[in-house]
Write an enzyme that holds these catalytic residues in place. Structure first.
Site, PDB file in Angstrom:
ATOM      1  CG  HIS A   1      -5.980   2.300   6.398  1.00 54.58           C
ATOM      2  ND1 HIS A   1      -6.191   1.214   6.019  1.00 54.58           N
ATOM      3  CD2 HIS A   1      -7.024   2.632   6.914  1.00 54.58           C
ATOM      4  CE1 HIS A   1      -7.451   0.460   6.532  1.00 54.58           C
ATOM      5  NE2 HIS A   1      -7.993   1.592   6.910  1.00 54.58           N
TER       6      HIS A   1
ATOM      7  NE  ARG B   1      -1.458   1.856   3.511  1.00 57.75           N
ATOM      8  CZ  ARG B   1      -1.442   1.871   5.017  1.00 57.75           C
ATOM      9  NH1 ARG B   1      -1.975   0.857   5.628  1.00 57.75           N
ATOM     10  NH2 ARG B   1      -0.850   2.713   5.632  1.00 57.75           N
TER      11      ARG B   1
ATOM     12  CE1 TYR C   1       1.218   2.816   8.621  1.00 57.35           C
ATOM     13  CE2 TYR C   1      -0.080   4.402  10.023  1.00 57.35           C
ATOM     14  CZ  TYR C   1       0.155   3.673   8.823  1.00 57.35           C
ATOM     15  OH  TYR C   1      -0.884   3.702   7.978  1.00 57.35           O
TER      16      TYR C   1
HETATM   17  C1  LIG Z   1     -14.508  -5.222  12.182  1.00 54.45           C
HETATM   18  C2  LIG Z   1     -13.767  -3.905  11.738  1.00 54.45           C
HETATM   19  N1  LIG Z   1     -12.854  -3.671  12.871  1.00 54.45           N
HETATM   20  C3  LIG Z   1     -12.194  -2.468  12.668  1.00 54.45           C
HETATM   21  C4  LIG Z   1     -12.324  -1.835  11.306  1.00 54.45           C
HETATM   22  C5  LIG Z   1     -11.448  -0.620  11.077  1.00 54.45           C
HETATM   23  N2  LIG Z   1     -10.456  -0.738  10.033  1.00 54.45           N
HETATM   24  C6  LIG Z   1     -10.612  -0.505   8.909  1.00 54.45           C
HETATM   25  S1  LIG Z   1      -9.540  -0.902   7.697  1.00 54.45           S
HETATM   26  C7  LIG Z   1      -8.545  -1.655   9.011  1.00 54.45           C
HETATM   27  C8  LIG Z   1      -7.356  -2.354   8.706  1.00 54.45           C
HETATM   28  C9  LIG Z   1      -7.734  -3.425   7.756  1.00 54.45           C
HETATM   29  O1  LIG Z   1      -6.355  -4.012   7.169  1.00 54.45           O
HETATM   30  P1  LIG Z   1      -6.174  -5.154   6.264  1.00 54.45           P
HETATM   31  O2  LIG Z   1      -7.429  -6.315   6.515  1.00 54.45           O
HETATM   32  O3  LIG Z   1      -4.951  -5.727   5.928  1.00 54.45           O
HETATM   33  O4  LIG Z   1      -6.709  -4.311   4.924  1.00 54.45           O
HETATM   34  P2  LIG Z   1      -6.202  -3.190   4.402  1.00 54.45           P
HETATM   35  O5  LIG Z   1      -6.940  -1.904   4.442  1.00 54.45           O
HETATM   36  O6  LIG Z   1      -4.696  -3.008   4.476  1.00 54.45           O
HETATM   37  O7  LIG Z   1      -6.344  -3.392   2.492  1.00 54.45           O
HETATM   38  C10 LIG Z   1      -9.134  -1.588  10.198  1.00 54.45           C
HETATM   39  C11 LIG Z   1      -8.882  -1.988  11.415  1.00 54.45           C
HETATM   40  C12 LIG Z   1     -13.106  -2.432  10.392  1.00 54.45           C
HETATM   41  N3  LIG Z   1     -13.407  -1.662   9.404  1.00 54.45           N
HETATM   42  N4  LIG Z   1     -14.067  -3.290  10.723  1.00 54.45           N
END
Ligand SMILES: Cc1ncc(C[n+]2csc(CCOP(=O)(O)OP(=O)(O)O)c2C)c(N)n1
Lengths: 371, 319
Positions: A270, A266, A279
Site C-alpha cells: 500500500h 496493487r 493480509y
Molecule cells: C480520511 C482518511 N482516512 C484514513 C486514511 C488512511 N488511509 C490512507 S490510504 C487508505 C486506504 C485507501 O484505499 P483506497 O481508497 O482503495 O485507495 P488505494 O490506496 O488502494 O489506492 C487509508 C485507510 C486517509 N488517508 N484518509
C-alpha cells in the site's frame, strides 16, 4: 460518438469489464468502445507505461535508502493511470489521490516536482493551474467533492458543450465508503456536472479487501445516484483510454457525470510503510503478475511493430535517464528554511503570524550568537 | 507503548463481552501501528471489527452501538483523519448524555495516534486536541508512558462518558516496566513526575519525555525543574498544577499543538487567575507555530524540543 451514446442509456456496462486488449496482447472488439491507435500511438503508450513504472521503482528504492519519507507504489496500476491520463485534453482537469504518479507524468508534472512531498520538503510541489493536475489529496475521498465543484465552475463559465472541458476525479475502491464520495456523487448528479469519477479498484484499501467496502460491483453504484457506471479492465491501457475518453467526451458535451471502475491490482505494498504479507495471499499477486499491463502492450507491439527492438531500446534509455535524474535530483533537494513554514499560510498579511515568525527568527538568531 | 495499549485492550475485551474494537485495518493487520495485533484472532470478527473506510461511519455507528449497551473502542488511523468524523463526535457523541438529561450514556472511546516527529507526510502528525477539549461532554486524555497507557485505556473504556484517547505516536516504541498489580492514578489526575523547585513544566503525551530531558539538561546547569504530566486535558487537573506553581512560582506549558488557542492557553489563564500572587513570571507556552504542520524535513523547527523549552525556562527565570 453515436455508437458510444447508446451505452450510457443502458447506464451500466457489465458485469464483464470492457476489454480491447487481452492479457496475451491480442486486440479484441467491443460493441460500444473502440480506440483508433496507430503504431506510433502505441509506442507512445508503451513509453508512458515504462516511464511510470521506472519512476515507481526508483522512488521505492529511494525510500528504502531513506531519501524519501514515504512512497505509495502504483506498481500494476500503470495502464489505469496512463490510459485515463492520456484521455484528458489540455483543457481538462484532474483531481488525483496520492498515487496517481503515472497521470502526473503525462500531465507534465516533473518527476522531481512530484517527489517533493514524498521527500518531505513540500506539501505539493507542482503548479496545478499550469498542469491541470491538482495537488495530491491524502484525505480519502475529499478530492471527489473538489472535482465536482470545479466541474460546476466549468459549467458556469460556459465551458460545457462544443469545445468544452471536463474534470477527472480519481479515487480508490476504499474511498467509495467515505461520506464525501457519496456526497460528490449526489452533487455531480444533481448538478449534471461535467465530472468523471475514475475509481481504480486495486483490490485493497490497505489491509481490507474490496468486499469490505461493497457488496455489489462498484460501477453499479452509479445507477443509484442517477448516472452511468462502466467497468473496464484496468490493466488494458487501450480499453481504459477508450472508456475514459468517451466518458469525458460525454461530460464535456453536457451529458453529466460517469463513474468508471477500472479493475486493476496493487502489486506492491500500500505504501512503503505497509507489510502486505500480513493480509494478502502471494498467489493472488502471482495471478495478477500474469495480467501485467506493460507486458500486454509489449506483446501487441511485438505483433504490430517491426521497429519494436529500437523502440524498446529507446524507451529503456529514456527510463534510465529518468531514474538517474530522480536519484540525483532527490538527493540534491534542499530542505526548506526553518521560517518558510510561515510564508504561505495566509493569502493576506496576518499580524499575529508575522509576530510569531519574528519571534522564531529571533530565537534562531540567538543560537548563532552563542556558537 | 503500542504493546501496552494492546494489552490494555485485550484485558478490556476479556473482562467485558460488551467491549468492541473497531476501525480501519484493526483486524487482520492489527492496525497500521499494530496496536490491535492478535485481537481479531482471539476475539473474532464480531468483537474486533475491520470497518469500511469511513470515519463518520466508524464514530456514528459506535454511537448507535453504545446506545445499545456496547462499549466501542474506535481507532482513527491518524490524527489528520478524525475530521470526517468531527460532526459525529461534537454534535452527537458529546451531547447525547446532556440532551437526554442523563438517561442515555454513550461510552465510546476514540483512539487517535497523534503528534509528529516520525517524519510522516501531511495529515499524519497533527495535534487536534483543542478541538475536542473545547467541546463539553467529551473527556480528552493522553498517556505518556507505557504503564499509564495500559491502565488509562482500560479506565477510558470503563468510563461512562465518551473519551478521546490521544496516543503519542512517536512514543509508541518507548519501553518501560508495566505495573499490572497496583492501579495508578484516576484517569483525570495529573502526575508529578519529577519534583523540582524553580520552574514547573506542564506537559502531556509526547512532550513529557521532552520535559524530562530538558530537566536533566537543566540540572547540569544547576537548575531545578519540576515536571508535571497532565495526563488528562479535559478535565484539566488544575489543582495539581496550582500546588506546584505555588512552590516554584513559575510555569511553562509545553505541547506540540499550535500554541494559539490551545490547552496551554487554558492552563495559563486558570493558573494566572488562581496563583497571580505566587507567580514570579507570566505563564509561558512552548509549542507549535500557528501554521499547518510543516513538511517532515522542517518539523524539527516546529516541534518543541529541549532547547526551546529551556529557552522558555530561561525567560521565566529572567523576570
Ligand atoms: C480520511 C482518511 N482516512 C484514513 C486514511 C488512511 N488511509 C490512507 S490510504 C487508505 C486506504 C485507501 O484505499 P483506497 O481508497 O482503495 O485507495 P488505494 O490506496 O488502494 O489506492 C487509508 C485507510 C486517509 N488517508 N484518509
Amino acid at each position: 460518438m453515436e455508437q458510444v451514446a447508446s451505452v450510457w442509456d443502458g447506464a451500466e456496462v457489465g458485469p464483464e469489464a470492457v476489454q480491447l486488449l487481452t492479457p496475451q496482447g491480442r486486440r479484441v472488439e467491443h460493441p460500444s468502445f473502440a480506440v483508433d491507435v496507430s503504431v506510433q500511438d502505441l509506442r507512445g503508450l508503451y513509453r508512458d507505461l515504462v516511464l511510470a513504472r521506472r519512476l515507481d521503482t526508483e522512488a521505492t528504492a529511494l525510500q528504502r535508502q531513506g531519501e524519501l519519507g514515504l512512497w505509495p507504489p502504483a506498481l500494476g496500476q500503470e495502464a489505469a493511470q496512463i490510459g485515463s491520463g492520456r484521455a484528458l485534453t489540455a483543457a481538462d482537469h484532474a483531481f488525483p489521490t496520492y498515487r496517481e504518479h503515472g497521470v502526473a507524468l503525462v500531465r507534465g508534472v516533473g518527476p522531481l516536482e512530484l517527489l517533493r512531498m514524498f521527500r518531505g520538503v513540500d506539501h505539493g510541489g507542482w503548479d496545478p493551474v499550469a498542469t491541470g493536475f491538482h495537488l495530491y489529496t491524502i484525505v480519502i475521498g475529499a478530492q471527489t467533492l473538489h472535482a465536482t465543484g470545479y466541474a460546476m465552475g466549468l459549467q458556469r463559465d460556459g465551458r460545457v458543450g462544443d469545445d468544452g472541458s471536463a474534470v477527472l476525479a480519481y479515487l480508490g475502491d476504499g474511498a467509495t465508503s467515505e461520506g464525501a464520495v457519496s456526497e460528490a456523487f449526489v452533487w455531480a448528479a444533481a448538478m449534471n456536472a461535467p465530472v468523471v469519477f475514475f475509481c481504480q479498484n486495486n483490490g485493497w484499501a490497505i489491509s481490507e479487501p474490496t468486499a469490505k467496502q461493497t457488496r455489489i460491483p462498484l460501477y453499479q453504484r452509479a445507477r443509484g445516484f442517477g448516472f452511468p457506471g462502466i467497468r473496464v479492465d484496468g490493466n488494458d491501457v487501450l480499453a481504459v483510454l477508450a472508456v475514459t475518453r468517451a466518458a469525458l467526451a460525454r461530460a464535456r458535451e453536457g451529458g453529466g457525470p460517469v463513474l468508471v471502475e477500472a479493475v486493476t491490482y496493487r502489486m506492491g505494498a500500500h505504501t512503503t510503510s505497509d507489510d502486505p504479507t500480513r493480509y494478502r495471499d502471494p498467489d493472488e499477486v502471482a495471478a495478477w503478475k500474469a495480467r501485467d499491463p506493460i507486458a500486454r502492450v509489449a506483446a501487441l507491439l511485438g505483433r504490430e511493430d517491426p521497429g519494436l527492438a529500437e523502440v524498446v531500446a529507446e524507451v529503456e534509455r529514456e527510463a534510465g535517464e529518468l531514474a538517474e535524474r530522480v536519484r540525483h535530483g532527490v538527493r540534491a533537494m534542499p530542505d526548506p528554511g526553518p521560517l518558510d513554514m510561515y510564508d504561505s499560510v495566509y493569502a493576506e498579511p496576518n499580524v499575529a503570524l508575522a509576530r510569531e515568525r519574528d519571534e522564531h527568527a529571533a530565537y534562531l538568531a540567538s543560537f548563532e550568537e552563542v556558537s | 507503548m503500542a504493546r501496552a495499549i494492546g494489552m490494555g485492550l485485550r484485558r478490556a475485551l476479556e473482562d467485558d463481552p460488551k467491549t468492541l474494537v473497531m476501525g480501519e485495518d484493526v483486524g487482520q493487520l492489527g492496525g497500521v501501528f499494530r496496536v490491535t495485533d492478535g485481537l481479531l484472532k482471539d476475539f473474532g470478527e464480531a468483537r474486533v471489527i475491520d470497518t469500511p473506510l469511513g470515519e463518520a461511519g466508524i464514530i456514528g455507528t459506535a454511537v448507535g452501538l453504545a446506545l445499545r449497551g456496547y462499549r466501542p473502542v474506535c481507532e482513527i488511523q491518524f490524527d489528520g483523519f478524525v475530521y470526517p468524523a468531527f460532526d459525529q463526535i461534537v454534535s452527537s457523541l458529546a451531547k447525547l448524555h446532556a440532551r437526554s438529561r442523563g438517561s442515555l450514556t454513550v461510552p465510546v472511546v476514540i483512539r487517535i495516534p497523534f503528534g509528529g516527529g516520525i517524519g510522516a507526510v501531511e495529515h499524519h502528525s497533527e495535534s487536534p486536541e483543542a478541538y475536542f477539549t473545547h467541546t463539553p461532554g467529551l473527556r480528552v486524555v493522553s498517556p505518556a508512558t507505557p504503564n499509564d497507557a495500559y491502565w488509562m485505556i482500560q479506565q477510558a473504556i470503563s468510563c461512562a462518558d465518551p473519551v478521546v484517547f490521544l496516543e503519542p505516536k512517536r512514543r509508541y516504541w518507548e519501553k518501560s516496566e508495566l505495573d499490572i498489580e497496583s492501579e495508578p492514578l484516576p484517569m483525570g489526575a495529573a502526575r508529578l513526575v519529577l519534583p523540582g523547585s524553580q520552574v514547573t513544566i506542564a506537559a502531556y503525551g509526547p512532550t513529557v519525555r521532552t520535559a524530562l530531558d530538558a530537566a536533566a539538561t537543566a540540572r547540569e546547569e544547576g537548575l531545578s525543574l519540576e515536571v508535571i504530566d497532565l495526563r488528562s486535558l479535559s478535565p484539566l487537573d488544575v489543582d495539581a498544577v496550582e500546588a506546584s506553581v505555588r512552590r516554584t512560582g513559575r510555569l511553562v506549558v509545553v505541547h506540540e499543538a499550535v500554541v494559539a488557542h490551545g490547552v496551554g492557553a487554558e492552563l495559563a489563564a486558570q493558573i494566572t487567575e488562581r496563583c497571580f500572587h505566587s507567580l514570579e513570571a507570566p505563564v509561558l507556552r512552548v509549542g507549535g507555530a500557528a501554521v499547518p504542520y510543516p513538511p517532515a524535513r522542517v518539523e524539527e523547527h516546529y516541534l518543541p524540543d529541549v532547547d526551546r523549552l529551556l529557552h522558555a525556562v530561561d525567560r521565566a527565570l529572567a523576570y
